[in-house]
Scaffold this motif. Structure first.
Motif, mmCIF file in Angstrom:
data_model
loop_
_atom_site.group_PDB
_atom_site.id
_atom_site.type_symbol
_atom_site.label_atom_id
_atom_site.label_comp_id
_atom_site.label_asym_id
_atom_site.label_seq_id
_atom_site.Cartn_x
_atom_site.Cartn_y
_atom_site.Cartn_z
ATOM 1 N N LEU A 98 32.421 28.904 48.580
ATOM 2 C CA LEU A 98 33.024 29.577 49.731
ATOM 3 C C LEU A 98 33.231 28.606 50.887
ATOM 4 O O LEU A 98 34.288 28.619 51.535
ATOM 5 C CB LEU A 98 32.156 30.751 50.181
ATOM 6 N N ALA A 99 32.245 27.768 51.153
ATOM 7 C CA ALA A 99 32.364 26.797 52.247
ATOM 8 C C ALA A 99 33.520 25.831 51.988
ATOM 9 O O ALA A 99 34.299 25.518 52.891
ATOM 10 C CB ALA A 99 31.054 26.038 52.422
ATOM 11 N N ILE A 100 33.643 25.373 50.760
ATOM 12 C CA ILE A 100 34.739 24.464 50.407
ATOM 13 C C ILE A 100 36.080 25.176 50.532
ATOM 14 O O ILE A 100 37.045 24.627 51.077
ATOM 15 C CB ILE A 100 34.539 23.896 48.988
ATOM 16 N N ALA A 101 36.162 26.407 50.049
ATOM 17 C CA ALA A 101 37.417 27.157 50.121
ATOM 18 C C ALA A 101 37.849 27.395 51.565
ATOM 19 O O ALA A 101 39.025 27.243 51.905
ATOM 20 C CB ALA A 101 37.273 28.487 49.385
ATOM 21 N N VAL A 102 36.898 27.755 52.426
ATOM 22 C CA VAL A 102 37.215 27.992 53.838
ATOM 23 C C VAL A 102 37.785 26.725 54.470
ATOM 24 O O VAL A 102 38.806 26.766 55.163
ATOM 25 C CB VAL A 102 35.968 28.485 54.605
ATOM 26 N N LEU A 103 37.161 25.595 54.216
ATOM 27 C CA LEU A 103 37.639 24.336 54.786
ATOM 28 C C LEU A 103 38.986 23.934 54.190
ATOM 29 O O LEU A 103 39.885 23.483 54.912
ATOM 30 C CB LEU A 103 36.604 23.226 54.572
ATOM 31 N N ASP A 152 21.670 28.905 61.117
ATOM 32 C CA ASP A 152 22.511 27.777 61.513
ATOM 33 C C ASP A 152 22.248 26.514 60.698
ATOM 34 O O ASP A 152 23.181 25.786 60.367
ATOM 35 C CB ASP A 152 22.329 27.477 63.003
ATOM 36 N N ALA A 153 20.987 26.254 60.379
ATOM 37 C CA ALA A 153 20.655 25.041 59.616
ATOM 38 C C ALA A 153 21.279 25.104 58.223
ATOM 39 O O ALA A 153 21.847 24.117 57.736
ATOM 40 C CB ALA A 153 19.148 24.864 59.521
ATOM 41 N N GLU A 154 21.195 26.272 57.597
ATOM 42 C CA GLU A 154 21.787 26.414 56.263
ATOM 43 C C GLU A 154 23.315 26.352 56.344
ATOM 44 O O GLU A 154 23.967 25.745 55.488
ATOM 45 C CB GLU A 154 21.345 27.728 55.622
ATOM 46 N N LEU A 155 23.886 26.936 57.377
ATOM 47 C CA LEU A 155 25.331 26.880 57.570
ATOM 48 C C LEU A 155 25.796 25.436 57.709
ATOM 49 O O LEU A 155 26.785 25.033 57.099
ATOM 50 C CB LEU A 155 25.743 27.695 58.794
ATOM 51 N N GLU A 156 25.083 24.648 58.488
ATOM 52 C CA GLU A 156 25.445 23.237 58.661
ATOM 53 C C GLU A 156 25.344 22.480 57.342
ATOM 54 O O GLU A 156 26.174 21.625 57.043
ATOM 55 C CB GLU A 156 24.583 22.571 59.727
ATOM 56 N N HIS A 157 24.338 22.804 56.541
ATOM 57 C CA HIS A 157 24.192 22.160 55.224
ATOM 58 C C HIS A 157 25.436 22.413 54.369
ATOM 59 O O HIS A 157 25.996 21.474 53.781
ATOM 60 C CB HIS A 157 22.937 22.706 54.520
ATOM 61 N N TYR A 158 25.878 23.660 54.297
ATOM 62 C CA TYR A 158 27.039 23.976 53.468
ATOM 63 C C TYR A 158 28.342 23.482 54.091
ATOM 64 O O TYR A 158 29.269 23.097 53.367
ATOM 65 C CB TYR A 158 27.086 25.475 53.150
ATOM 66 N N ALA A 159 28.425 23.467 55.408
ATOM 67 C CA ALA A 159 29.614 22.923 56.073
ATOM 68 C C ALA A 159 29.751 21.433 55.781
ATOM 69 O O ALA A 159 30.846 20.941 55.497
ATOM 70 C CB ALA A 159 29.533 23.170 57.576
ATOM 71 N N ARG A 160 28.626 20.724 55.827
ATOM 72 C CA ARG A 160 28.653 19.282 55.520
ATOM 73 C C ARG A 160 29.029 19.056 54.060
ATOM 74 O O ARG A 160 29.842 18.181 53.745
ATOM 75 C CB ARG A 160 27.303 18.644 55.815
ATOM 76 N N ALA A 161 28.453 19.835 53.159
ATOM 77 C CA ALA A 161 28.784 19.718 51.737
ATOM 78 C C ALA A 161 30.271 19.983 51.505
ATOM 79 O O ALA A 161 30.908 19.314 50.688
ATOM 80 C CB ALA A 161 27.933 20.682 50.917
ATOM 81 N N ALA A 162 30.828 20.937 52.239
ATOM 82 C CA ALA A 162 32.259 21.236 52.117
ATOM 83 C C ALA A 162 33.098 20.061 52.602
ATOM 84 O O ALA A 162 34.083 19.702 51.955
ATOM 85 C CB ALA A 162 32.604 22.498 52.901
ATOM 86 N N ARG A 163 32.707 19.465 53.730
ATOM 87 C CA ARG A 163 33.458 18.297 54.237
ATOM 88 C C ARG A 163 33.442 17.163 53.220
ATOM 89 O O ARG A 163 34.467 16.508 52.985
ATOM 90 C CB ARG A 163 32.892 17.830 55.575
ATOM 91 N N GLY A 169 33.047 17.470 49.990
ATOM 92 C CA GLY A 169 33.846 17.895 48.846
ATOM 93 C C GLY A 169 35.351 17.833 49.085
ATOM 94 O O GLY A 169 36.118 17.489 48.197
ATOM 95 N N VAL A 170 35.773 18.157 50.291
ATOM 96 C CA VAL A 170 37.203 18.221 50.598
ATOM 97 C C VAL A 170 37.761 16.870 51.052
ATOM 98 O O VAL A 170 38.838 16.466 50.633
ATOM 99 C CB VAL A 170 37.495 19.315 51.662
ATOM 100 N N THR A 171 37.004 16.174 51.904
ATOM 101 C CA THR A 171 37.525 14.926 52.457
ATOM 102 C C THR A 171 36.949 13.670 51.816
ATOM 103 O O THR A 171 37.504 12.586 51.987
ATOM 104 C CB THR A 171 37.229 14.833 53.978
ATOM 105 N N GLY A 172 35.810 13.820 51.146
ATOM 106 C CA GLY A 172 35.150 12.649 50.558
ATOM 107 C C GLY A 172 34.320 11.882 51.557
ATOM 108 O O GLY A 172 33.752 10.844 51.255
ATOM 109 N N LYS A 173 34.216 12.424 52.787
ATOM 110 C CA LYS A 173 33.438 11.778 53.846
ATOM 111 C C LYS A 173 32.443 12.779 54.423
ATOM 112 O O LYS A 173 32.784 13.942 54.638
ATOM 113 C CB LYS A 173 34.354 11.296 54.958
ATOM 114 N N PRO A 174 31.217 12.336 54.717
ATOM 115 C CA PRO A 174 30.208 13.269 55.230
ATOM 116 C C PRO A 174 30.484 13.787 56.639
ATOM 117 O O PRO A 174 30.141 14.910 56.967
ATOM 118 C CB PRO A 174 28.906 12.490 55.180
ATOM 119 N N ASP A 175 31.077 12.984 57.494
ATOM 120 C CA ASP A 175 31.331 13.414 58.875
ATOM 121 C C ASP A 175 32.615 12.836 59.401
ATOM 122 O O ASP A 175 33.170 11.961 58.939
ATOM 123 C CB ASP A 175 30.188 13.019 59.796
#
Length: 69
Positions: free
Chosen positions: A16-21, A50-61, A63-69
């Motif tokens: 879901l996090a990857i799809a949203v991004l 929030d901590a778990e949300l940030e974990h999945y948001a980072r994983a999505a980034r 997955g989608v961009t190939g870069k952590p931040d």
């Protein structure tokens, strides 16, 4: 609604996090804001804070961009 737990729940949250991004990054008419909104709402129901949300948001980034931040 199906009930997910353990690894299956983790995979659903990550997907879901990857799809949203990915939808957010789509240009103009290809961006489905209604799907994105529904996916965000479902992800919010599944995420514990929030901590778990940030974990999945980072994983999505990653997955989608190939870069952590």
């Amino acid at each position: 609604m199906a009930e997910f737990k353990d690894r299956d729940l983790h995979l659903v949250k990550k997907a879901l996090a990857i799809a949203v991004l990915a939808i957010e990054r789509q240009p103009g008419p290809f961006q489905s804001s209604s799907y994105q909104s529904d996916m965000k709402a479902l992800l919010d129901q599944l995420i514990d804070g929030d901590a778990e949300l940030e974990h999945y948001a980072r994983a999505a980034r990653v997955g989608v961009t190939g870069k952590p931040d």
